[in-house]
Write a protein that holds these residues in place. Structure first.
Motif, PDB file in Angstrom:
ATOM      1  N   GLY A  78       0.802  -1.219   0.000  1.00  0.00           N
ATOM      2  CA  GLY A  78       0.000   0.000   0.000  1.00  0.00           C
ATOM      3  C   GLY A  78       0.832   1.264   0.000  1.00  0.00           C
ATOM      4  O   GLY A  78       0.527   2.220  -0.725  1.00  0.00           O
ATOM      5  N   SER A  82       1.543   2.986  -3.633  1.00  0.00           N
ATOM      6  CA  SER A  82       0.825   4.242  -3.845  1.00  0.00           C
ATOM      7  C   SER A  82       1.778   5.397  -4.112  1.00  0.00           C
ATOM      8  O   SER A  82       1.489   6.297  -4.906  1.00  0.00           O
ATOM      9  CB  SER A  82      -0.071   4.558  -2.641  1.00  0.00           C
ATOM     10  OG  SER A  82       0.690   4.790  -1.467  1.00  0.00           O
ATOM     11  N   ALA A 228      -3.247   2.562   0.765  1.00  0.00           N
ATOM     12  CA  ALA A 228      -2.958   3.402  -0.408  1.00  0.00           C
ATOM     13  C   ALA A 228      -3.753   4.690  -0.359  1.00  0.00           C
ATOM     14  O   ALA A 228      -3.227   5.778  -0.624  1.00  0.00           O
ATOM     15  CB  ALA A 228      -3.257   2.625  -1.689  1.00  0.00           C
TER      16      ALA A 228
END
Length: 498
Positions: A78, A82, A228
């Motif tokens: 995440g 991201s 994220a």
């Protein structure tokens, strides 16, 4: 005074440490782009050593039922993933030498870009208010421990002022000062975080960690989306703001790595620690004030370095956010120099902090619900912008600044509908799966598909990304994407090496 002057026409030596950066949103000339990916690494590292990463990890374990290994996998994918998106948008900053939302004019048209830019600015100001208020609470707690002073309205306002003034000094001076401060302050506040983190590890219930059952795969997938959305997605529309000073020959892959690793390392450690602390104890995950929730785990002598680390981490995050918000405000049409725009942003943040700390009954619940809701339109913008990068390597510098009918990005009445309509469609679909609430009984908004698997796991923003990006890709592939006049030779103006 012309629009270009108001945007911040800068002399060649304006980007110096200790001097006020006079450049606004106009593209940086190639000769002034001397930065390297190391600068971006420290900028993103510093912006993500905030204590707000701890409750994210706590949520994965205490509220979503993951074991620590699942939480660590989720934290890695995440956060690193991201911020890889942030890095990709940063590459566009190298290509065009302008802030993210200014480059976005080429995608949406000067008028069509107003919507995404307004959403971006609201998100920036929202998180700045969260940072400012949380930091003020940390400073008040520090004063109570060190000097025995109890909180009162005057001291609350002073605490807010201290934080926003420190932010103004760095963000107001601009890029060169920001880069230097973020790097060296990271050593100081990073060391404090390591000290506090080492002590907190001793408070972990290792037996509960070892015997925690694994959650279903669907929960892990949803958790990646939660991390994220709470980390890189919120910064995506600021990616190019710092990268616009990158040398045009810096490989794009190194820019992506600088953002992904720079932010991913501290986030992974903080989210992981939050998960460890929550094994067998969900108080951190359910706390409305993470500063106080962690402070009660510490003896008074350790609370001092903890509160200093909390204050410093929030300050480093706020420095970058306010700098970006000032550029976004100018892109939105505020006719002011960059340093003035930063000052206006600070005033709004201060007013919000005073209201939420002294007037409002509740702060974190309603406010974070509001700014989290903005993740849907922000993600839809990210999707459209990234797809556009597949078909573009240059941005016309004059076209980015010419928002009139003669501009090369004017399109149809200032709107590039091939981008605007997919963005709007992504928002609508994303909201179908979205619930905005502060509690089970206080629901502000619930989409008709909010009870579906995607909706119940908070993945409406993923639906927005897929729909917006997919529709814009179709528009490009099937020729509905409006061709714009070719910019002047890119190797002379912006540097096009990916």
């Amino acid at each position: 005074m012309s629009a270009t002057e108001l945007a911040g026409t800068a002399p060649a030596d304006s980007n110096r440490v200790g001097a006020i950066e006079t450049r606004g949103i106009e593209p940086v000339p190639p000769g002034e782009r001397t930065g390297g990916p190391g600068q971006l690494f420290w900028v993103w590292f510093a912006a993500n050593i905030s204590i707000l990463g701890l409750p994210l990890g706590a949520t994965l374990v205490a509220l979503r039922g993951m074991n620590i290994w699942q939480a660590l996998i989720v934290a890695a994918i995440g956060s690193f993933g991201s911020f890889a998106l942030v890095g990709l948008i940063s590459v566009a900053g190298k290509w065009g030498g302008a802030p993210s939302m200014t480059l976005s004019r080429a995608v949406f048209g000067p008028r069509g870009n107003h919507g995404p830019t307004l959403i971006s600015w609201l998100s920036r100001v929202g998180w700045e208010t969260v940072n400012t208020t949380t930091a003020a609470y940390a400073l008040l707690a520090l004063l109570a421990i060190v000097f025995g002073v109890r909180s009162n309205p005057v001291l609350t306002v002073i605490s807010l002022l201290v934080f926003v003034v420190l932010t103004l000094v760095v963000s107001g001076l601009g890029h060169a000062t920001l880069v230097l401060v973020q790097k060296w302050a990271t050593y100081v506040f990073g060391a404090l975080n390591v000290l506090v983190g080492a002590f907190l590890v001793s408070r972990v219930d290792w037996d509960a960690v070892a015997h925690a059952p694994a959650a279903p795969l669907s929960v892990v997938i949803a958790g990646i989306g939660v991390i994220a959305a709470g980390t890189g997605i919120g910064w995506a529309n600021a990616g190019a703001d710092m990268a616009r000073y990158q040398h045009r020959h810096v490989p794009g892959g190194r820019i992506v790595a600088a953002a992904s690793v720079g932010a991913g390392v501290p986030l992974f450690l903080l989210i992981g620690l939050g998960g460890l602390l929550s094994a067998g104890d969900n108080s951190l995950a359910s706390a409305s004030d993470p500063v106080s929730a962690i402070q009660v785990m510490l003896p008074s002598w350790m609370a001092v370095p903890y509160l200093l680390a909390a204050f410093g981490g929030l300050l480093l995050s706020n420095n970058l956010s306010v700098y970006s918000a000032g550029l976004t405000m100018i892109t939105l049409g505020v006719r002011a120099r960059r340093v003035v725009a930063v000052g206006l942003d600070i005033v709004l943040t201060l007013a919000g902090g005073v209201y939420f700390m002294l007037i409002a009954d509740d702060f974190y619940g309603p406010f974070i619900t509001f700014i989290s809701l903005l993740a849907v339109p922000i993600t839809a913008w990210v999707a459209v912008f990234l797809v556009d990068m597949l078909f573009r390597r240059t941005y016309d510098p004059d076209g980015l600044m010419d928002t009139g009918r003669t501009g090369v990005y004017w399109a149809h009445g200032g709107f590039r509908w091939s981008a605007v309509l997919p963005w709007l469609a992504g928002i609508v679909v994303g909201l179908l799966f979205t619930t905005a609430s502060t509690s089970a009984t206080d629901v502000w908004f619930a989409g008709p598909l909010a009870d579906s698997w995607m909706g119940s796991n908070g993945l409406g923003w993923v639906a927005a990304f897929v729909v917006a990006g997919g529709l814009y890709l179709l528009a490009a592939v099937f020729g509905t994407r409006r061709a714009t006049p070719e910019p002047r030779p890119a190797d002379e103006l912006t540097g096009v090496r990916p």
